[in-house]
Design an enzyme around this catalytic site. Structure first.
Site, short mmCIF file in Angstrom:
data_model
loop_
_atom_site.label_atom_id
_atom_site.label_comp_id
_atom_site.label_asym_id
_atom_site.label_seq_id
_atom_site.Cartn_x
_atom_site.Cartn_y
_atom_site.Cartn_z
N LYS A 287 0.95 4.37 28.21
CA LYS A 287 0.05 2.88 27.80
C LYS A 287 -0.33 3.39 26.57
CE LYS A 287 -3.03 2.25 30.46
NZ LYS A 287 -5.33 2.50 31.42
N GLU B 252 -21.83 -2.09 30.80
CA GLU B 252 -21.40 -2.70 30.27
C GLU B 252 -21.23 -4.36 30.87
OE1 GLU B 252 -18.33 -4.64 31.99
OE2 GLU B 252 -18.53 -2.97 33.65
N LEU C 66 -19.29 -7.14 30.98
CA LEU C 66 -18.12 -8.25 30.21
C LEU C 66 -17.25 -8.80 31.85
CD1 LEU C 66 -15.97 -5.30 28.30
CD2 LEU C 66 -18.40 -7.08 27.51
N ARG C 67 -17.27 -10.22 31.89
CA ARG C 67 -17.03 -10.77 32.27
C ARG C 67 -15.80 -10.68 31.99
NH1 ARG C 67 -19.18 -16.70 30.80
NH2 ARG C 67 -19.31 -15.97 29.42
N LYS D 230 -27.09 -1.89 35.44
CA LYS D 230 -25.60 -3.01 35.96
C LYS D 230 -25.15 -3.17 37.49
CE LYS D 230 -21.22 -3.19 35.43
NZ LYS D 230 -20.94 -3.78 34.37
N CYS E 26 -15.28 -5.80 40.36
CA CYS E 26 -17.06 -5.13 40.77
C CYS E 26 -17.46 -5.51 41.28
CB CYS E 26 -17.47 -5.91 38.42
SG CYS E 26 -16.65 -5.57 37.71
N LYS F 265 -9.50 -14.55 39.80
CA LYS F 265 -10.11 -15.43 39.38
C LYS F 265 -9.80 -15.53 37.96
CE LYS F 265 -13.66 -14.36 36.22
NZ LYS F 265 -14.81 -14.35 35.15
#
Length: 436
Positions: free
Chosen positions: A35, A154, A156-157, A210, A266, A327
């Site tokens: 990676k 975080e 973040l979407r 969160k 999530c 999504k």
């Protein structure tokens, strides 16, 4: 200011690239050599709109770099972000083994004052455990633990992560040392100048914020799905109900979209984790326990809807499946409702033809039995039904006449309520939605 982000997954990579875009020197570390080698060439292993360009630009301008040497990254940085995965254990709790491993690596590499920041989603109390793990390793080699720990969750979407980082609803910082707070506020100064609200609090409150946010949003999803079931029982329309309550400013319209339930990396993990550590703390979250149960019932409910539409028999049926990610605007298929449905359909003897704009490679590796198609129309060729499982924009304006010509039987099972029944009926389709 030099910073490092340990973990080149979704959160870590977005965080590293966005901080570099703000002008900081950022070193992103990960143990996955393949990676890291790919990222050093500008090859981004996940789909997130705008991220590949952001990484490439900051690599070229030498503000962003990648390494497998965590110790080097720590030694060269003032602020160290921990952004590794915290997957769910079998009992629902969060697995902190990666966080512990990284914390101990940090302790072994300490060479001066550091601010160690938990960016990973961790249960309440984890940041204090991070302090203990770092301190243990530092003391084991005779060094004085000269560092502070902070929590910076975080929000973040997936599909909008860069915009969420650069223009956040809020920045939450849990910290107990004034000096560490000054460093983190300076780190986020460009966002502060953009008038992003800052919430400065203690470690436990930051960690819990969160979970509270994700649990509340998941509760809205389960709530509207129960309303959808009730609408089907009494003859109502859940979209009208959602609009009727969503216009109330105290409620809001977001996350009031009935469908096959929440998925992704999530909501499923965080609701289970919150329920687990709340029970451990002697303060069970009864509402969240119910949210989880309602969501677990969505797949059986959707399968019942599909069977009913196909007269109860799935064996030998050919079905087109539009959407595989959990999504739109992401290739993430973790806990995706579409993947759960695909497994059930295959197990009951159906043949699947599927299309997703970006998630096909991941889905094909997980479910090699499906036929991966080049577009929505190809996926519907010779099918007895088409299921809309993910509400990608390109599925919203399909050529219905062309679609009908592709199919053996004109049946649309719209699990995201993308279409209204009337235009489908006019085009000669039998239509099944959710909560209608």
């Amino acid at each position: 200011m030099n910073i490092c982000v340990i973990g080149a997954g979704y959160v870590g990579l977005v965080t590293a690239a966005c901080f570099a875009e703000l002008g900081l020197q950022v070193l992103c570390a990960d143990h996955d050599a393949d990676k890291i080698a790919g990222l050093a060439r500008g090859e981004v292993p996940i789909y997130e709109p705008g991220l590949a360009g952001l990484v490439a630009r900051n690599l070229e301008q030498k503000r962003l770099s990648f390494t497998t040497d965590t110790a080097l990254a720590v030694r060269e940085s003032l602020v160290v972000f921990i952004a590794v995965q915290t997957p769910a254990r079998g009992d629902g709790g969060a697995d902190l083994s990666a966080v512990e491993q990284v914390s101990r690596e940090i302790g072994r590499a300490l060479n001066g004052y550091k601010v160690v920041v938990t960016k990973s989603t961790v249960p309440v109390g984890a940041s204090r455990r991070v302090w203990q793990w770092v301190a243990e390793e530092a003391r084991a080699r005779g060094a004085e633990p000269n560092f502070q720990v902070a929590s910076n969750p975080e929000f973040l979407r997936e599909g909008a992560a860069i915009a969420d980082f650069m223009h956040p609803d809020r920045v939450v910082i849990g910290v107990e040392d004034p000096g560490a707070l000054d460093i983190l506020k300076n780190l986020y100064r460009p966002l502060y100048l953009n008038e992003a609200p800052f919430v400065i609090t203690d470690l436990a409150s930051a960690e819990l914020t969160k979970y509270a946010a994700n649990c509340f949003l998941a509760a809205k999803v389960s709530f509207i799905n129960e309303m959808a079931d009730l609408c089907e029982a009494v003859g109502g329309n859940v979209q009208d109900v959602a609009r009727g309550i969503g216009l109330d400013g105290r409620i809001g319209a977001k996350f009031l979209h009935a469908g096959p339930g929440f998925g992704g990396s999530c909501f499923p993990k965080d609701t289970r984790s919150a329920a687990f550590f709340a029970r451990e703390a002697g303060a069970p979250l009864q509402i969240i326990e119910a949210v989880i149960r309602v969501n677990e019932l969505r797949l059986p409910r959707m399968m019942q809807k599909i069977r009913s539409a196909l007269e109860g028999e799935l064996r030998g049926r050919c079905i087109g499946l539009l959407g595989l990610s959990f999504k739109p605007e992401t290739d993430d298929i973790r806990d995706a409702p579409a993947i759960g449905m695909a497994r059930e359909l295959l197990a009951e003897g159906a043949t699947l033809r599927a299309f997703d704009p970006v998630a096909m490679p991941r889905a094909a590796a997980l479910l090699p039995e499906i036929t991966c198609c080049r577009d929505a129309y190809h996926a519907c060729e010779g099918t007895d039904a088409v299921i809309i499982a993910t509400e990608w924009n390109q599925f919203r304006m399909l050529d219905l006449a062309r679609l009908r010509e592709c199919m053996r039987r004109p049946l649309m099972i719209d699990l995201r309520n993308v279409y209204a029944p009337e235009p489908l009926a006019a085009a000669g389709f039998a239509y099944v939605g959710v909560g209608q």
